[in-house]
Design an enzyme around this catalytic site. Structure first.
Site, PDB file in Angstrom:
ATOM      1  N   ASP A  85     -13.932  -2.477  -2.072  1.00  0.00           N
ATOM      2  CA  ASP A  85     -13.794  -2.099  -0.666  1.00  0.00           C
ATOM      3  C   ASP A  85     -15.185  -2.079  -0.055  1.00  0.00           C
ATOM      4  O   ASP A  85     -16.059  -1.350  -0.543  1.00  0.00           O
ATOM      5  CB  ASP A  85     -13.158  -0.720  -0.531  1.00  0.00           C
ATOM      6  CG  ASP A  85     -11.759  -0.651  -1.120  1.00  0.00           C
ATOM      7  OD1 ASP A  85     -11.094  -1.710  -1.175  1.00  0.00           O
ATOM      8  OD2 ASP A  85     -11.332   0.446  -1.520  1.00  0.00           O
ATOM      9  N   ASP A 117       0.870  -1.174   0.000  1.00  0.00           N
ATOM     10  CA  ASP A 117       0.000   0.000   0.000  1.00  0.00           C
ATOM     11  C   ASP A 117       0.906   1.223   0.000  1.00  0.00           C
ATOM     12  O   ASP A 117       1.516   1.557   1.027  1.00  0.00           O
ATOM     13  CB  ASP A 117      -0.903   0.006   1.234  1.00  0.00           C
ATOM     14  CG  ASP A 117      -1.875  -1.161   1.229  1.00  0.00           C
ATOM     15  OD1 ASP A 117      -2.643  -1.294   0.266  1.00  0.00           O
ATOM     16  OD2 ASP A 117      -1.865  -1.948   2.198  1.00  0.00           O
TER      17      ASP A 117
END
Length: 259
Positions: free
Chosen positions: A130, A11
């Site tokens: 998500d 990330d």
């Protein structure tokens, strides 16, 4: 039987790999190029690279860093973040990625999935989702889709959105649980199981890995095809060979690690 995959995730924010809890991304977790090199050497099955603020910042993905990572690894590389157009998908594939992970852009204009899958093949197109659970007061589990790095609710039901992504041509789905992300309390087993039983494309579980038992559970009970993890690898709680050995000893088929 197809081998289950173990996939570390980078990330990336401002050129660094970061981690946090529930998408907070507030802790430095190392240099992404160095980590990518280590995971390649440890026998990771694939690697995922997310530019986690590109979409919310309204900017393009950091392609120089993507290229640098792609030159260091010899395993499949999936890249996502900041994708807005078909041209972005093409550019990322040209830059060294094997797959492109599309999240926010697909919600805003789902034709990007259809066009990309038709042009490059479904095997190159990953639908990333998500989600946040919304079933606190209901009898059956449900989840809402979020975009812009988990910052914006869409009102979309996650299971219905999964159906559309598969219909439009994604070759794989990554299920990111916002509730579980970074907690190390375990994956959302119900989410992964529900999606795995609904569609016929591979499912990658994401969010919540804290122990080898969590990975075993999501690959068996959760019926996921692959487990994505970040913190436990970045901070060396476990190595990829340790995870694979644990799974193999319990009857899960994994690709062997060759030192």
């Amino acid at each position: 039987m197809l081998a289950k995959r173990i996939i570390p995730c980078l990330d990336v924010k401002n050129g660094r790999n970061v981690r946090g809890v529930r998408f907070s991304a507030d802790q430095d977790a190392g240099d992404p190029v160095e980590l990518a090199t280590r995971y390649d050497q440890e026998g990771a099955d694939e690697l995922v690279f997310y530019d986690i603020t590109a979409s919310s910042d309204g900017r393009e993905i950091v392609m120089d860093l993507v290229r640098e990572v792609s030159e260091r690894v010899f395993i499949p590389l999936t890249v996502g973040g900041g994708i807005r157009t078909f041209a972005d998908v093409r550019e990322i594939l040209k830059g060294g990625a094997d797959k492109v992970s599309i999240n926010s852009a697909a919600v805003l204009d789902s034709t990007i999935i259809s066009q990309s899958a038709a042009s490059f093949g479904s095997q190159c197109i990953v639908g990333a989702i998500d989600v946040l659970r919304t079933d606190a007061d209901t009898a059956s589990p449900s989840w809402e889709v979020y975009i812009n790095g988990g910052r914006k609710a869409t009102g979309l039901d996650a299971l219905e959105w999964v159906d559309e992504l598969v219909e439009r041509g994604v070759g794989e789905l990554v299920l990111n649980s916002i509730d579980a992300d970074g907690t190390r309390d375990g994956y959302d087993i119900e989410l992964n199981q529900a999606v795995a039983r609904r569609v016929d494309v591979p499912i990658v579980a994401s969010g919540g890995a804290g122990t080898t038992e969590h990975i075993l559970e999501v690959l068996t009970v959760g019926e996921a095809n692959a487990a994505l993890a970040a913190s436990i690898f970045h901070f060396e709680v476990y190595s990829i060979p340790q995870v694979k050995s644990f799974l193999s000893d319990r009857g899960v088929v994994v690709r062997p690690y060759a030192a």
